[in-house]
Design a protein around this motif. Sequence first.
Motif, PDB file in Angstrom:
ATOM      1  N   VAL A 188      48.866   0.030  61.248  1.00 46.01           N
ATOM      2  CA  VAL A 188      48.761   1.433  61.635  1.00 46.01           C
ATOM      3  C   VAL A 188      48.925   1.507  63.146  1.00 46.01           C
ATOM      4  O   VAL A 188      48.217   0.825  63.883  1.00 46.01           O
ATOM      5  CB  VAL A 188      47.392   2.034  61.219  1.00 46.01           C
ATOM      6  N   ASP A 189      49.850   2.334  63.599  1.00 47.16           N
ATOM      7  CA  ASP A 189      50.106   2.483  65.031  1.00 47.16           C
ATOM      8  C   ASP A 189      50.332   1.131  65.703  1.00 47.16           C
ATOM      9  O   ASP A 189      49.857   0.868  66.804  1.00 47.16           O
ATOM     10  CB  ASP A 189      48.962   3.234  65.727  1.00 47.16           C
ATOM     11  N   GLY A 190      51.030   0.235  64.988  1.00 45.83           N
ATOM     12  CA  GLY A 190      51.373  -1.059  65.549  1.00 45.83           C
ATOM     13  C   GLY A 190      50.262  -2.090  65.522  1.00 45.83           C
ATOM     14  O   GLY A 190      50.426  -3.195  66.034  1.00 45.83           O
ATOM     15  N   GLN A 191      49.116  -1.748  64.915  1.00 44.35           N
ATOM     16  CA  GLN A 191      47.999  -2.686  64.864  1.00 44.35           C
ATOM     17  C   GLN A 191      47.615  -2.969  63.422  1.00 44.35           C
ATOM     18  O   GLN A 191      47.545  -2.054  62.596  1.00 44.35           O
ATOM     19  CB  GLN A 191      46.796  -2.123  65.614  1.00 44.35           C
ATOM     20  N   SER A 192      47.348  -4.237  63.131  1.00 46.92           N
ATOM     21  CA  SER A 192      46.933  -4.627  61.789  1.00 46.92           C
ATOM     22  C   SER A 192      45.485  -4.216  61.562  1.00 46.92           C
ATOM     23  O   SER A 192      44.625  -4.417  62.418  1.00 46.92           O
ATOM     24  CB  SER A 192      47.071  -6.140  61.621  1.00 46.92           C
ATOM     25  N   ARG A 193      45.235  -3.622  60.393  1.00 48.82           N
ATOM     26  CA  ARG A 193      43.876  -3.206  60.007  1.00 48.82           C
ATOM     27  C   ARG A 193      43.429  -4.073  58.837  1.00 48.82           C
ATOM     28  O   ARG A 193      44.167  -4.269  57.880  1.00 48.82           O
ATOM     29  CB  ARG A 193      43.844  -1.729  59.607  1.00 48.82           C
ATOM     30  N   ALA A 194      42.219  -4.591  58.911  1.00 50.05           N
ATOM     31  CA  ALA A 194      41.697  -5.531  57.920  1.00 50.05           C
ATOM     32  C   ALA A 194      41.604  -4.908  56.526  1.00 50.05           C
ATOM     33  O   ALA A 194      41.525  -3.684  56.373  1.00 50.05           O
ATOM     34  CB  ALA A 194      40.323  -6.032  58.364  1.00 50.05           C
ATOM     35  N   VAL A 195      41.571  -5.769  55.524  1.00 55.12           N
ATOM     36  CA  VAL A 195      41.427  -5.357  54.126  1.00 55.12           C
ATOM     37  C   VAL A 195      40.153  -4.532  53.963  1.00 55.12           C
ATOM     38  O   VAL A 195      39.109  -4.852  54.533  1.00 55.12           O
ATOM     39  CB  VAL A 195      41.382  -6.603  53.208  1.00 55.12           C
ATOM     40  N   SER A 196      40.253  -3.463  53.184  1.00 61.53           N
ATOM     41  CA  SER A 196      39.121  -2.589  52.817  1.00 61.53           C
ATOM     42  C   SER A 196      38.450  -1.920  54.009  1.00 61.53           C
ATOM     43  O   SER A 196      37.234  -1.725  54.027  1.00 61.53           O
ATOM     44  CB  SER A 196      38.090  -3.369  51.984  1.00 61.53           C
ATOM     45  N   THR A 197      39.258  -1.545  55.015  1.00 61.42           N
ATOM     46  CA  THR A 197      38.712  -0.829  56.176  1.00 61.42           C
ATOM     47  C   THR A 197      39.393   0.516  56.420  1.00 61.42           C
ATOM     48  O   THR A 197      38.985   1.242  57.325  1.00 61.42           O
ATOM     49  CB  THR A 197      38.822  -1.674  57.464  1.00 61.42           C
ATOM     50  N   VAL A 198      40.427   0.842  55.645  1.00 61.48           N
ATOM     51  CA  VAL A 198      41.107   2.131  55.839  1.00 61.48           C
ATOM     52  C   VAL A 198      41.257   2.873  54.515  1.00 61.48           C
ATOM     53  O   VAL A 198      41.305   2.272  53.440  1.00 61.48           O
ATOM     54  CB  VAL A 198      42.505   1.984  56.499  1.00 61.48           C
ATOM     55  N   VAL A 199      41.304   4.209  54.632  1.00 67.78           N
ATOM     56  CA  VAL A 199      41.596   5.081  53.497  1.00 67.78           C
ATOM     57  C   VAL A 199      42.933   5.750  53.792  1.00 67.78           C
ATOM     58  O   VAL A 199      43.134   6.286  54.883  1.00 67.78           O
ATOM     59  CB  VAL A 199      40.496   6.157  53.313  1.00 67.78           C
ATOM     60  N   GLN A 200      43.845   5.701  52.821  1.00 71.69           N
ATOM     61  CA  GLN A 200      45.138   6.359  52.980  1.00 71.69           C
ATOM     62  C   GLN A 200      45.239   7.488  51.966  1.00 71.69           C
ATOM     63  O   GLN A 200      44.847   7.333  50.803  1.00 71.69           O
ATOM     64  CB  GLN A 200      46.279   5.369  52.793  1.00 71.69           C
ATOM     65  N   PHE A 201      45.772   8.638  52.431  1.00 72.11           N
ATOM     66  CA  PHE A 201      45.952   9.796  51.564  1.00 72.11           C
ATOM     67  C   PHE A 201      47.116  10.622  52.094  1.00 72.11           C
ATOM     68  O   PHE A 201      47.465  10.544  53.261  1.00 72.11           O
ATOM     69  CB  PHE A 201      44.672  10.640  51.477  1.00 72.11           C
TER      70      PHE A 201
END
Length: 124
Positions: A75-88
């Motif tokens: 997201v925005d060029g940065q990796s986000r760890a597993v189970s830390t973001v919600v996408q909708f």
Amino acid sequence: MSNDRNPIDAETIVDLAAGASELVTANFGPRLNTGETLSSVTSITQTEQPTAGSGESSTLTLGSGTINTGGAVTVDGQSRAVSTVVQFRVTAPSNATSGTYKIKVLAATSASNTKPLNVLVRIW
């Protein structure tokens, strides 16, 4: 809606044209305790919007949220760890009122907490 940022506001503001649709990511990472992950999406609701003029709509269509349980996402060029973001998905009507909308995402965590995060969407 005022332009004041709230401590539970997301880091970025999503820009979206009237009539457009976009997959939006709510990054809960900075709000999670060490070792804590997201376990379920409790709700996604539009809580604030600009006042609609004649022939305009100030209601966005919001999709159901999913947690990135299958792997890290960028997201925005940065990796986000597993189970830390919600996408909708957010869809603005073609006659959407210009301005900033606030969408509140509530998610339950592995530590039995419920965490809020406001996503700001600016319609132009």
